[in-house]
Motif scaffolding. Structure first.
Motif, PDB file in Angstrom:
ATOM      1  N   ILE A   1     -38.657  39.696 -81.129  1.00 24.87           N
ATOM      2  CA  ILE A   1     -38.146  38.454 -80.554  1.00 24.87           C
ATOM      3  C   ILE A   1     -38.927  38.104 -79.280  1.00 24.87           C
ATOM      4  CG2 ILE A   1     -36.122  37.353 -79.499  1.00 24.87           C
ATOM      5  CD1 ILE A   1     -34.419  39.064 -81.476  1.00 24.87           C
TER       6      ILE A   1
ATOM      7  N   LYS B   1     -36.893  35.403 -71.636  1.00 26.75           N
ATOM      8  CA  LYS B   1     -36.043  35.453 -72.837  1.00 26.75           C
ATOM      9  C   LYS B   1     -34.591  35.726 -72.447  1.00 26.75           C
ATOM     10  CE  LYS B   1     -35.682  39.225 -75.114  1.00 26.75           C
ATOM     11  NZ  LYS B   1     -35.958  40.450 -75.854  1.00 26.75           N
TER      12      LYS B   1
ATOM     13  N   CYS C   1     -33.281  31.899 -72.906  1.00 22.80           N
ATOM     14  CA  CYS C   1     -33.165  31.678 -74.355  1.00 22.80           C
ATOM     15  C   CYS C   1     -31.722  31.784 -74.846  1.00 22.80           C
ATOM     16  CB  CYS C   1     -34.057  32.661 -75.104  1.00 22.80           C
ATOM     17  SG  CYS C   1     -35.815  32.346 -74.802  1.00 22.80           S
ATOM     18  N   TYR C   2     -31.452  31.094 -75.947  1.00 17.59           N
ATOM     19  CA  TYR C   2     -30.114  31.085 -76.528  1.00 17.59           C
ATOM     20  C   TYR C   2     -30.222  30.789 -78.022  1.00 17.59           C
ATOM     21  CZ  TYR C   2     -30.583  25.976 -76.208  1.00 17.59           C
ATOM     22  OH  TYR C   2     -31.009  24.689 -76.332  1.00 17.59           O
ATOM     23  N   VAL C   3     -29.112  30.968 -78.714  1.00 20.42           N
ATOM     24  CA  VAL C   3     -29.034  30.650 -80.136  1.00 20.42           C
ATOM     25  C   VAL C   3     -28.356  29.295 -80.271  1.00 20.42           C
ATOM     26  CG1 VAL C   3     -28.048  31.341 -82.351  1.00 20.42           C
ATOM     27  CG2 VAL C   3     -28.960  33.070 -80.814  1.00 20.42           C
TER      28      VAL C   3
ATOM     29  N   THR D   1     -36.718  30.791 -80.173  1.00 15.85           N
ATOM     30  CA  THR D   1     -36.818  32.246 -80.092  1.00 15.85           C
ATOM     31  C   THR D   1     -35.661  32.912 -80.830  1.00 15.85           C
ATOM     32  OG1 THR D   1     -37.988  32.081 -77.990  1.00 15.85           O
ATOM     33  CG2 THR D   1     -36.937  34.187 -78.486  1.00 15.85           C
ATOM     34  N   GLY D   2     -34.449  32.501 -80.567  1.00 19.61           N
ATOM     35  CA  GLY D   2     -33.280  33.094 -81.219  1.00 19.61           C
ATOM     36  C   GLY D   2     -33.141  32.708 -82.680  1.00 19.61           C
ATOM     37  N   GLU D   3     -33.732  31.597 -83.052  1.00 17.87           N
ATOM     38  CA  GLU D   3     -33.608  31.108 -84.430  1.00 17.87           C
ATOM     39  C   GLU D   3     -34.244  32.058 -85.431  1.00 17.87           C
ATOM     40  OE1 GLU D   3     -32.195  28.534 -87.374  1.00 17.87           O
ATOM     41  OE2 GLU D   3     -31.690  28.705 -85.254  1.00 17.87           O
TER      42      GLU D   3
END
Length: 183
Positions: A104, A129, A133-135, A168-170
């Motif tokens: 990731i 990150k 970063c998040y989902v 990133t989370g995807e």
């Protein structure tokens, strides 16, 4: 000051990672062999009692639950473990994907490089990150939003990320985005 724990007076709980999702005879034998080696070592230290439980079940118990789906994102792999009444439901399907925190972080690094965002170390990327970063709840809807956010990285100044934040989370849901192929 040093403290000593008297092994004969303390029981031990050992957490064991789920190494494979299959229940082949060799996988069962491997798990048994690992547990026996741990038990033997601890009993040789005069530990009175040992209990080996997989990490997903321990995480669920820590949340005071006995039935849920546990997602464990490790350093190199992510495991998705369905648990019902404290028992891992292997027949329903435990999934272990070769996509952990390292991959990731590497994916964010690649996105940043594609967007000409310069950085000095992978530590900086990991920090970004963790901070930015998040989902996304709805990936397609998120693509239409302005998602820019900034964060300072120690010694390197301020960084601004946009789509990289949720892309990133995807990869946890679309591993092919990072070149991970599932079978």
């Amino acid at each position: 000051m040093t403290m000593e724990v008297r092994a004969p007076s303390q029981s031990v709980v050992v957490s064991i990672p789920i190494l494979h999702y299959d229940d082949t005879e060799s996988a069962k034998a491997s798990r048994r062999q690992l547990k026996e080696a741990i038990y033997t070592t601890l009993f040789n230290m005069n530990v009175p009692a040992v209990c080996a439980i997989n990490q997903a079940t321990l995480a669920l118990y820590a949340a005071r639950r006995t039935s849920r789906i546990v997602v464990n994102i490790g350093f190199q792999v992510t495991s998705v473990v369905p648990i019902l009444h404290g028992k891992v439901m292997r027949k329903v399907g435990v999934e272990v994907v070769g996509l952990g925190a390292l991959k990731i972080t590497g994916f964010l690094k690649d996105l940043m490089q594609q967007n000409n965002i310069s950085f000095e170390s992978l530590y900086t990327v990991r920090t970004l990150k963790e901070n930015l970063c998040y989902v996304a709840y709805d990936y397609e809807a998120e693509l239409l939003k302005d998602t820019r956010a900034s964060s300072d990285a120690a010694g390197e100044g301020q960084f601004t990320l946009s789509r990289e934040r949720f892309q990133t989370g995807e990869i946890l849901f679309q591993p092919r985005m990072a070149g991970v192929i599932q079978y």
